[in-house]
Design an enzyme around this catalytic site. Sequence first.
Site, mmCIF file in Angstrom:
data_model
loop_
_atom_site.group_PDB
_atom_site.id
_atom_site.type_symbol
_atom_site.label_atom_id
_atom_site.label_comp_id
_atom_site.label_asym_id
_atom_site.label_seq_id
_atom_site.Cartn_x
_atom_site.Cartn_y
_atom_site.Cartn_z
ATOM 1 N N ASP A 111 -10.903 -3.182 -25.391
ATOM 2 C CA ASP A 111 -9.558 -3.731 -25.280
ATOM 3 C C ASP A 111 -9.360 -4.488 -23.967
ATOM 4 O OD1 ASP A 111 -6.693 -3.750 -26.118
ATOM 5 O OD2 ASP A 111 -6.448 -2.634 -24.261
ATOM 6 N N GLU A 129 -12.506 -8.005 -26.754
ATOM 7 C CA GLU A 129 -11.311 -8.823 -26.861
ATOM 8 C C GLU A 129 -11.307 -9.832 -25.728
ATOM 9 O OE1 GLU A 129 -7.608 -6.774 -26.154
ATOM 10 O OE2 GLU A 129 -6.516 -8.117 -27.475
HETATM 11 C C1 LIG Z 1 -5.359 -6.913 -29.868
HETATM 12 C C2 LIG Z 1 -5.192 -5.770 -28.936
HETATM 13 O O1 LIG Z 1 -5.913 -4.815 -29.004
HETATM 14 N N1 LIG Z 1 -4.210 -5.835 -28.049
HETATM 15 C C3 LIG Z 1 -3.943 -4.798 -27.083
HETATM 16 C C4 LIG Z 1 -4.338 -5.298 -25.746
HETATM 17 O O2 LIG Z 1 -4.096 -4.359 -24.783
HETATM 18 C C5 LIG Z 1 -2.754 -3.973 -24.666
HETATM 19 C C6 LIG Z 1 -2.706 -2.943 -23.579
HETATM 20 O O3 LIG Z 1 -3.712 -1.993 -23.764
HETATM 21 C C7 LIG Z 1 -2.205 -3.459 -25.978
HETATM 22 O O4 LIG Z 1 -0.820 -3.292 -25.879
HETATM 23 C C8 LIG Z 1 -2.492 -4.438 -27.078
HETATM 24 O O5 LIG Z 1 -2.114 -3.910 -28.315
#
Ligand SMILES: CC(=O)N[C@H]1CO[C@H](CO)[C@@H](O)[C@@H]1O
Length: 591
Positions: free
Chosen positions: A229, A301
């Site tokens: 993440d 990500e």
């Molecule tokens: C797509 C995804 O996983 N988004 C996450 C990115 O990180 C933030 C904080 O951890 C999350 O709120 C999101 O959902």
Amino acid sequence: MHIKGFALLALSVAFVLACKAPEENKKQWWETAQFYQIYPRSFKDSNGDGIGDLNGITSKLEYLKEIGVTATWLSPIFTSPMADFGYDISNFVDIQPEYGTLTDFDAMIKKANEVGIKIILDFVPNHSSDEHEWFIRSENREKGYEDLYFWDDGKDDPKDPTKRLPPSNWISVFRGSAWKWSEKRKQFYYHAFLDKQPDLNYRSPTLVQLMKNVLKFWLERGVAGFRIDAVPNLFEISKQSGGYPDEPVNPNEPDDQNYDHLRHIYVIDQPETIDMVYQWRKVLIDHQNAYGGDERILMIETYSEPAYSNQFYGNKTTEGAQIPFNFNLISRVNKNTNAEGFVEAIDAWMKAMPSGKTANWVIGNHDNKRVPTRYGIKRTDFMNMLIMILPGVSVTYQGEEIGMLDVELSWEDTVDPAACNSNSDIYEQFSRDPCRTPFQWDNTKNAGFSTGATTWLPVGETYTTYNVAVESATTGNSHLKIFKTLTDMRENKALQYGGYRYFSYNNVFILKRWIDGGDTILLIFNANSQSITVNLKDADESIPDNMRISVVSLESIKVIGSALGSSVQLAADEAVVATSVERKLFRYGSL
Ligand SMILES: CC(=O)N[C@H]1CO[C@H](CO)[C@@H](O)[C@@H]1O
Ligand SMILES: *[C@@H]1O[C@H](CO)[C@@H](O)[C@H](O)[C@H]1NC(C)=O
Ligand SMILES: [Ca+2]
Ligand SMILES: [Ca+2]
């Protein structure tokens, strides 16, 4: 007799020889995989408390197998105060009680192994919860924990000598200053997301080791890898390299509480992030060398330009992440995108990807509006066809296979912090709740998601139309049948190993896959707002004559199994998949 036997022998020798070449470049399991993202809170509730859980997931692994999923990645299931629904973790190596226990987790892995589904966990390395033991100790300046987070005295307040101002103008992704004052430590700490999500400091070797231990813990419990993440946020410019300088203002976003108000040159995509991903891959490789089994994978990500994000794949000497997520179909494609626009969005990945790597295609997740909202209801099936027929890995967010719609929620029903941090006039712009509502299994109460009186988010009103039971049972076409037919088709060597060509022809998008001596598979999509007739030989003279229709979008009136013909008439937004083999590719239904 004699001659026949000889011919058979010769044939089998030829077969062995012919098979040798492809076997040599046999792909890893993940390179031809269908990935599926589960949002555990909304997938299946096993005990009637209105919240999805691990036992719920375990009970539905057979469903995933049935629809052709290879591996599933789970949004966070770890101990958490749930300020950001699990993305604020207070213990990285235990399960959130409302989701279950480690025993339930082990049972899920066991079942997954039996069914043949790989389990991938979400790894949230950028921050912990402020309720994590590490943060509490850091705030107390306990020895060994002081610098696990970012602490700073901040600046003098010229107006009030008793007050301190944040060290920099940095803004949180969820609005407002990214610095929060700690009364206990009398310093500010940095948080890229909520103030309940303090950022971890990767310049501390202790922290780096602690997080590697987290990876090892789950690898030893049998996971196939991790989806990581918020990788862009991992590192920020260090105090040593000049303090925490202000970021420049982006003149296009006047709202100074909005994350986009600044150009993030110091808090995202720092060069050190790449090496940390390599170090994590090394943990996976070491584990595999010690325990054997299939390759363990990292999916990450990232939203950056190819020049930066391509480095995640690794370099000449070091392995990186197998799958840096490709969000181009989310960021560059919408309802109005024409055929050329699709070509450009696909090119943006295919032309930038280092050679020999595997592409991947993502069209949704728990942070974005659902597929029918973003691409239009009529284009829903086309988007699933596209990610299944393009070369590489497909990634599906739960509900995309049944065409689930966004669920409009009132301000009162809204729970997403990204929305709750705004106000009742603008919350819909930020809310991620509409794409996170309970999964729709059947026609019964709560769409079969839960037997409870209420569910944590309301069930969508259209659940009697869009659910697994109804879409499986219909004698006609359905999103789910289309999805299953497509995953079946992905067994075809033309899709796994074959060549590809995609292009726009009179604003019709055409994607051709083929393998020498094997099949040709064709995806045709009319991006025009009126019907059109396409002469296939004019579009691409190498398209074989014997193409048969294997899959059509929901509103299409074309008959599965019928000949495609050389002149194809397509309604607006109609999508058709045709195959050169005369094989029944439609698994159920009226045929
Ligand atoms: C797509 C995804 O996983 N988004 C996450 C990115 O990180 C933030 C904080 O951890 C999350 O709120 C999101 O959902
Ligand atoms: C690859 O990355 C590693 C780790 O970051 C680095 O030490 C090495 O020099 C890099 N190799 C090349 C060829 O760039
Ligand atoms: Ca439950
Ligand atoms: Ca960070």
